[in-house]
Design a protein around this motif. Structure first.
Motif, PDB file in Angstrom:
ATOM      1  N   PRO A   1       0.836  -1.197   0.000  1.00  0.00           N
ATOM      2  CA  PRO A   1       0.000   0.000   0.000  1.00  0.00           C
ATOM      3  C   PRO A   1       0.875   1.253   0.000  1.00  0.00           C
ATOM      4  CG  PRO A   1       0.083  -0.935   2.188  1.00  0.00           C
ATOM      5  CD  PRO A   1       0.827  -1.882   1.292  1.00  0.00           C
ATOM      6  N   PRO A   2       0.309   2.390  -0.404  1.00  0.00           N
ATOM      7  CA  PRO A   2       1.085   3.633  -0.337  1.00  0.00           C
ATOM      8  C   PRO A   2       1.401   3.993   1.105  1.00  0.00           C
ATOM      9  CG  PRO A   2      -1.195   4.077  -0.957  1.00  0.00           C
ATOM     10  CD  PRO A   2      -1.042   2.596  -0.907  1.00  0.00           C
ATOM     11  N   LYS A   3       2.579   4.535   1.320  1.00  0.00           N
ATOM     12  CA  LYS A   3       3.012   4.932   2.662  1.00  0.00           C
ATOM     13  C   LYS A   3       3.141   6.450   2.712  1.00  0.00           C
ATOM     14  CE  LYS A   3       5.452   0.721   3.989  1.00  0.00           C
ATOM     15  NZ  LYS A   3       4.601  -0.082   3.215  1.00  0.00           N
ATOM     16  N   LEU A   4       2.639   7.028   3.782  1.00  0.00           N
ATOM     17  CA  LEU A   4       2.732   8.465   3.991  1.00  0.00           C
ATOM     18  C   LEU A   4       4.181   8.826   4.302  1.00  0.00           C
ATOM     19  CD1 LEU A   4       1.091  11.130   4.328  1.00  0.00           C
ATOM     20  CD2 LEU A   4       1.014  10.593   6.770  1.00  0.00           C
ATOM     21  N   ILE A   5       4.752   9.779   3.527  1.00  0.00           N
ATOM     22  CA  ILE A   5       6.129  10.197   3.801  1.00  0.00           C
ATOM     23  C   ILE A   5       6.189  11.584   4.436  1.00  0.00           C
ATOM     24  CG2 ILE A   5       7.251   8.681   2.135  1.00  0.00           C
ATOM     25  CD1 ILE A   5       7.321  10.972   0.152  1.00  0.00           C
ATOM     26  N   SER A   6       5.166  12.406   4.206  1.00  0.00           N
ATOM     27  CA  SER A   6       5.111  13.713   4.876  1.00  0.00           C
ATOM     28  C   SER A   6       3.695  14.258   4.810  1.00  0.00           C
ATOM     29  CB  SER A   6       6.092  14.705   4.235  1.00  0.00           C
ATOM     30  OG  SER A   6       5.671  15.052   2.939  1.00  0.00           O
ATOM     31  N   SER A   7       3.413  15.184   5.710  1.00  0.00           N
ATOM     32  CA  SER A   7       2.105  15.837   5.698  1.00  0.00           C
ATOM     33  C   SER A   7       2.232  17.249   6.242  1.00  0.00           C
ATOM     34  CB  SER A   7       1.087  15.049   6.535  1.00  0.00           C
ATOM     35  OG  SER A   7       1.397  15.134   7.901  1.00  0.00           O
ATOM     36  N   SER A   8       1.315  18.082   5.787  1.00  0.00           N
ATOM     37  CA  SER A   8       1.199  19.432   6.317  1.00  0.00           C
ATOM     38  C   SER A   8      -0.272  19.648   6.617  1.00  0.00           C
ATOM     39  CB  SER A   8       1.687  20.469   5.312  1.00  0.00           C
ATOM     40  OG  SER A   8       1.431  21.770   5.809  1.00  0.00           O
ATOM     41  N   PRO A   9      -0.639  19.697   7.858  1.00  0.00           N
ATOM     42  CA  PRO A   9       0.160  19.751   9.065  1.00  0.00           C
ATOM     43  C   PRO A   9       0.793  18.393   9.377  1.00  0.00           C
ATOM     44  CG  PRO A   9      -2.157  19.570   9.632  1.00  0.00           C
ATOM     45  CD  PRO A   9      -2.091  19.729   8.149  1.00  0.00           C
ATOM     46  N   ALA A  10       1.851  18.439  10.172  1.00  0.00           N
ATOM     47  CA  ALA A  10       2.497  17.210  10.629  1.00  0.00           C
ATOM     48  C   ALA A  10       1.577  16.521  11.637  1.00  0.00           C
ATOM     49  CB  ALA A  10       3.838  17.545  11.281  1.00  0.00           C
TER      50      ALA A  10
ATOM     51  N   SER B   1     -16.894  17.629  12.197  1.00  0.00           N
ATOM     52  CA  SER B   1     -17.261  17.829  10.798  1.00  0.00           C
ATOM     53  C   SER B   1     -16.966  19.260  10.347  1.00  0.00           C
ATOM     54  CB  SER B   1     -18.744  17.545  10.609  1.00  0.00           C
ATOM     55  OG  SER B   1     -19.120  17.816   9.275  1.00  0.00           O
ATOM     56  N   ILE B   2     -16.469  19.367   9.134  1.00  0.00           N
ATOM     57  CA  ILE B   2     -16.225  20.690   8.545  1.00  0.00           C
ATOM     58  C   ILE B   2     -17.222  20.974   7.429  1.00  0.00           C
ATOM     59  CG2 ILE B   2     -13.805  20.865   9.180  1.00  0.00           C
ATOM     60  CD1 ILE B   2     -13.081  19.834   6.415  1.00  0.00           C
ATOM     61  N   GLY B   3     -18.294  20.194   7.401  1.00  0.00           N
ATOM     62  CA  GLY B   3     -19.335  20.379   6.403  1.00  0.00           C
ATOM     63  C   GLY B   3     -19.091  19.506   5.177  1.00  0.00           C
ATOM     64  N   LYS B   4     -20.023  19.604   4.238  1.00  0.00           N
ATOM     65  CA  LYS B   4     -19.939  18.783   3.024  1.00  0.00           C
ATOM     66  C   LYS B   4     -19.166  19.458   1.905  1.00  0.00           C
ATOM     67  CE  LYS B   4     -24.036  16.153   4.012  1.00  0.00           C
ATOM     68  NZ  LYS B   4     -25.189  15.481   3.498  1.00  0.00           N
ATOM     69  N   ASP B   5     -18.935  20.751   2.015  1.00  0.00           N
ATOM     70  CA  ASP B   5     -18.206  21.483   0.971  1.00  0.00           C
ATOM     71  C   ASP B   5     -16.701  21.352   1.202  1.00  0.00           C
ATOM     72  OD1 ASP B   5     -20.034  22.364  -0.823  1.00  0.00           O
ATOM     73  OD2 ASP B   5     -20.281  24.355   0.046  1.00  0.00           O
ATOM     74  N   VAL B   6     -16.153  20.225   0.789  1.00  0.00           N
ATOM     75  CA  VAL B   6     -14.723  19.955   0.932  1.00  0.00           C
ATOM     76  C   VAL B   6     -14.205  19.540  -0.435  1.00  0.00           C
ATOM     77  CG1 VAL B   6     -12.973  18.589   2.119  1.00  0.00           C
ATOM     78  CG2 VAL B   6     -15.094  19.173   3.298  1.00  0.00           C
ATOM     79  N   ASN B   7     -13.067  20.090  -0.833  1.00  0.00           N
ATOM     80  CA  ASN B   7     -12.455  19.746  -2.111  1.00  0.00           C
ATOM     81  C   ASN B   7     -11.317  18.755  -1.867  1.00  0.00           C
ATOM     82  OD1 ASN B   7     -11.898  19.833  -4.849  1.00  0.00           O
ATOM     83  ND2 ASN B   7     -10.566  21.604  -4.665  1.00  0.00           N
ATOM     84  N   TYR B   8     -11.414  17.574  -2.485  1.00  0.00           N
ATOM     85  CA  TYR B   8     -10.386  16.538  -2.390  1.00  0.00           C
ATOM     86  C   TYR B   8      -9.714  16.424  -3.753  1.00  0.00           C
ATOM     87  CZ  TYR B   8     -13.049  15.090   1.735  1.00  0.00           C
ATOM     88  OH  TYR B   8     -13.707  15.057   2.932  1.00  0.00           O
ATOM     89  N   VAL B   9      -8.381  16.522  -3.777  1.00  0.00           N
ATOM     90  CA  VAL B   9      -7.637  16.440  -5.040  1.00  0.00           C
ATOM     91  C   VAL B   9      -6.449  15.492  -4.859  1.00  0.00           C
ATOM     92  CG1 VAL B   9      -6.272  17.744  -6.723  1.00  0.00           C
ATOM     93  CG2 VAL B   9      -8.264  18.801  -5.661  1.00  0.00           C
ATOM     94  N   ALA B  10      -6.265  14.601  -5.842  1.00  0.00           N
ATOM     95  CA  ALA B  10      -5.079  13.731  -5.876  1.00  0.00           C
ATOM     96  C   ALA B  10      -4.258  14.130  -7.100  1.00  0.00           C
ATOM     97  CB  ALA B  10      -5.474  12.270  -5.954  1.00  0.00           C
ATOM     98  N   ARG B  11      -3.000  14.497  -6.878  1.00  0.00           N
ATOM     99  CA  ARG B  11      -2.070  14.850  -7.954  1.00  0.00           C
ATOM    100  C   ARG B  11      -0.785  14.070  -7.755  1.00  0.00           C
ATOM    101  NH1 ARG B  11      -2.966  20.933  -7.048  1.00  0.00           N
ATOM    102  NH2 ARG B  11      -4.853  21.291  -8.243  1.00  0.00           N
ATOM    103  N   LYS B  12      -0.508  13.173  -8.665  1.00  0.00           N
ATOM    104  CA  LYS B  12       0.684  12.331  -8.609  1.00  0.00           C
ATOM    105  C   LYS B  12       0.744  11.624  -7.256  1.00  0.00           C
ATOM    106  CE  LYS B  12       3.224  14.980 -12.000  1.00  0.00           C
ATOM    107  NZ  LYS B  12       4.455  15.644 -12.347  1.00  0.00           N
ATOM    108  N   ASN B  13       1.707  11.973  -6.410  1.00  0.00           N
ATOM    109  CA  ASN B  13       1.848  11.293  -5.119  1.00  0.00           C
ATOM    110  C   ASN B  13       1.307  12.130  -3.956  1.00  0.00           C
ATOM    111  OD1 ASN B  13       3.950  13.201  -5.177  1.00  0.00           O
ATOM    112  ND2 ASN B  13       5.154  12.007  -3.746  1.00  0.00           N
TER     113      ASN B  13
END
Length: 166
Positions: free
Chosen positions: A31-40, A73-85
């Motif tokens: 499976p894909p492994k998380l290497i970094s995130s913002s926020p940490a 919950s932050i509501g239903k208006d959330v934008n999810y985007v996947a770009r490359k990795n």
């Protein structure tokens, strides 16, 4: 005589070169492994507008509005985007001040080749000075019966909430 030998070598070489489809190699089972995130993870005083996750391989989203759970919950208006990795989560409303957020990704992020979901992926961060434990402890007692019932429901709600199941 040399011409015949050259012709035979050329015919043998021509017969050896055949074009075929590449085999593709072994199946991707990791499976894909998380290497970094913002926020940490467990970051305090987060002031950004988006959550950005980077993985060790290209990823895609699978039903993010159903699979990715953000609490509170932050509501239903959330934008999810996947770009490359990378995966970027941007709510339409800003993150609330002095709030600890917990994100559970379930099967919402998968690798692009075999659709292997990221395993046990969770992220917690705070826009305030502390990370809440999101735990409440106490004792359950029935005023009329000294034994604890086999099935019970415990709810936490705001004092002004009329319907506790909402």
């Amino acid at each position: 005589m040399n011409a015949i030998r050259l012709f035979l070598v050329a015919v043998l070489c021509w017969a050896c070169a055949s074009q075929t489809q590449p085999t593709g190699g072994p199946r991707d089972k990791t499976p894909p492994k998380l290497i970094s995130s913002s926020p940490a993870p467990n970051q305090k005083k987060f002031k950004g507008t988006s959550v950005e996750l980077a993985f060790d391989e290209y990823v895609k989203l699978k039903d993010p509005k159903e699979e990715i759970l953000i609490s509170p919950s932050i509501g239903k208006d959330v934008n999810y985007v996947a770009r490359k990795n990378k995966v970027i989560i941007t709510p339409k409303r800003p993150w609330l001040d002095n709030t600890t957020y917990s994100i559970s990704f379930r099967d919402g992020i998968q690798d692009i080749t075999e659709s292997n979901p990221a395993e046990n992926l969770r992220l917690a961060f705070s826009t305030g000075n502390t990370i809440d434990s999101l735990r409440i402890s106490g004792k359950l007692k029935d005023a009329l019966n000294p034994t604890i019932p086999a099935v019970y429901t415990v709810s936490v709600y705001h004092a002004d909430t009329f319907n506790i199941f909402r």
